[in-house]
Design an enzyme around this catalytic site. Sequence first.
Site, short mmCIF file in Angstrom:
data_model
loop_
_atom_site.label_atom_id
_atom_site.label_comp_id
_atom_site.label_asym_id
_atom_site.label_seq_id
_atom_site.Cartn_x
_atom_site.Cartn_y
_atom_site.Cartn_z
N ASP A 56 2.12 -15.93 5.84
CA ASP A 56 1.74 -17.32 5.57
C ASP A 56 1.78 -17.61 4.07
O ASP A 56 2.16 -18.71 3.65
CB ASP A 56 0.34 -17.60 6.12
CG ASP A 56 0.32 -17.70 7.64
OD1 ASP A 56 1.40 -17.69 8.27
OD2 ASP A 56 -0.79 -17.78 8.22
N PRO A 85 0.79 -1.23 0.00
CA PRO A 85 0.00 0.00 0.00
C PRO A 85 0.83 1.28 0.00
O PRO A 85 1.85 1.37 0.67
CB PRO A 85 -0.83 -0.10 1.28
CG PRO A 85 -0.16 -1.15 2.11
CD PRO A 85 0.50 -2.08 1.15
N GLU A 125 12.80 -9.48 1.32
CA GLU A 125 11.98 -8.39 1.86
C GLU A 125 12.77 -7.09 1.72
O GLU A 125 13.98 -7.07 1.97
CB GLU A 125 11.70 -8.66 3.34
CG GLU A 125 10.94 -7.55 4.05
CD GLU A 125 10.84 -7.77 5.55
OE1 GLU A 125 11.29 -8.83 6.04
OE2 GLU A 125 10.34 -6.86 6.24
N ASN A 162 8.13 -5.51 -1.08
CA ASN A 162 8.06 -4.41 -0.12
C ASN A 162 6.62 -4.39 0.36
O ASN A 162 5.74 -3.84 -0.31
CB ASN A 162 8.44 -3.07 -0.75
CG ASN A 162 8.44 -1.96 0.29
OD1 ASN A 162 7.91 -2.12 1.39
ND2 ASN A 162 9.03 -0.83 -0.05
N ILE A 188 12.48 0.69 1.59
CA ILE A 188 13.23 1.83 1.06
C ILE A 188 13.94 2.56 2.19
O ILE A 188 15.11 2.94 2.08
CB ILE A 188 12.25 2.77 0.32
CG1 ILE A 188 11.65 2.04 -0.89
CG2 ILE A 188 12.94 4.07 -0.11
CD1 ILE A 188 10.40 2.70 -1.46
N THR A 189 13.23 2.75 3.28
CA THR A 189 13.80 3.44 4.44
C THR A 189 14.39 2.42 5.41
O THR A 189 14.06 1.23 5.36
CB THR A 189 12.72 4.25 5.19
OG1 THR A 189 11.69 3.34 5.63
CG2 THR A 189 12.10 5.31 4.28
N ARG A 233 7.44 0.31 13.50
CA ARG A 233 8.01 -0.19 12.25
C ARG A 233 9.16 -1.17 12.46
O ARG A 233 9.73 -1.70 11.51
CB ARG A 233 8.51 0.98 11.39
CG ARG A 233 7.41 1.92 10.94
CD ARG A 233 7.94 2.98 9.98
NE ARG A 233 7.08 4.14 9.99
CZ ARG A 233 5.97 4.28 9.24
NH1 ARG A 233 5.61 3.33 8.41
NH2 ARG A 233 5.23 5.37 9.32
N HIS A 272 4.09 -4.74 9.07
CA HIS A 272 3.98 -4.67 10.52
C HIS A 272 2.66 -5.24 11.04
O HIS A 272 2.40 -5.20 12.24
CB HIS A 272 4.13 -3.20 10.96
CG HIS A 272 5.20 -2.48 10.21
ND1 HIS A 272 6.53 -2.84 10.28
CD2 HIS A 272 5.15 -1.44 9.31
CE1 HIS A 272 7.25 -2.03 9.50
NE2 HIS A 272 6.43 -1.19 8.89
N TYR A 287 11.15 8.82 1.03
CA TYR A 287 11.11 7.78 0.01
C TYR A 287 11.74 8.18 -1.33
O TYR A 287 11.82 7.37 -2.24
CB TYR A 287 9.65 7.34 -0.21
CG TYR A 287 9.03 6.74 1.04
CD1 TYR A 287 9.46 5.50 1.52
CD2 TYR A 287 8.06 7.42 1.77
CE1 TYR A 287 8.92 4.96 2.68
CE2 TYR A 287 7.51 6.88 2.93
CZ TYR A 287 7.94 5.66 3.37
OH TYR A 287 7.41 5.11 4.52
C1 DQA Z 1 8.32 0.94 3.92
C2 DQA Z 1 8.38 1.13 5.43
C3 DQA Z 1 7.02 0.87 6.06
O1 DQA Z 1 7.08 1.03 7.46
C4 DQA Z 1 6.00 1.86 5.52
O2 DQA Z 1 4.72 1.57 6.03
C5 DQA Z 1 5.98 1.89 4.03
C6 DQA Z 1 7.23 1.80 3.29
C7 DQA Z 1 9.64 1.31 3.21
O3 DQA Z 1 9.79 0.96 2.04
O4 DQA Z 1 10.51 1.95 3.83
O5 DQA Z 1 4.93 2.13 3.43
O6 DQA Z 1 8.06 -0.42 3.64
#
Ligand code: DQA
Length: 155
Positions: free
Chosen positions: A97, A20, A108, A84, A111-112, A121, A90, A33
Amino acid sequence: MFDATTENAPGRTILFLNGPNLNLLGVREPDKYGSTTLREVEETVAKTLSAHGLTARFVQSNHEGVLVDAIHAARTECGAIVINPAAFTHTSVALRDAIAAAALPTIELHITNVHKREEFRHHSYISAVADAVIVGAGTHGYILAALHVAHLLVG
Ligand code: DQA
């Protein structure tokens, strides 16, 4: 969803799955981002994979069930998954699953650096079923993931 090339051998197609709000990449909180759009990321990933004889399948959805369905399809149609899961990282036992059921090499990606951010997070339902985790490399992380998949599948 689109396959970046017409080549479609199951083991050679890599699912890149984005959860999302990642459709807003490039305009969403650019301080966190970056300003690169998802389409631009996908184009670079497709080129990187294609240099290794691999094909990308890109799926982005804001809906958990659509992401689960994409993982189920990948089980028989793809050789690896890069995900991602965004905020579902979270919260989602369903995604965890599905990844476990797919039993494919899975990376997995965030970006951050989620570990430098809010406490909620720091926990991922996905990491325990992922083979590798890439965090904090910005959108370049998608290229790193593509290269790692190539290393795993092609050598
Ligand atoms: C994210 C980090 C998640 O906590 C956040 O909800 C995102 C982006 C990232 O790519 O850093 O939507 O997955």
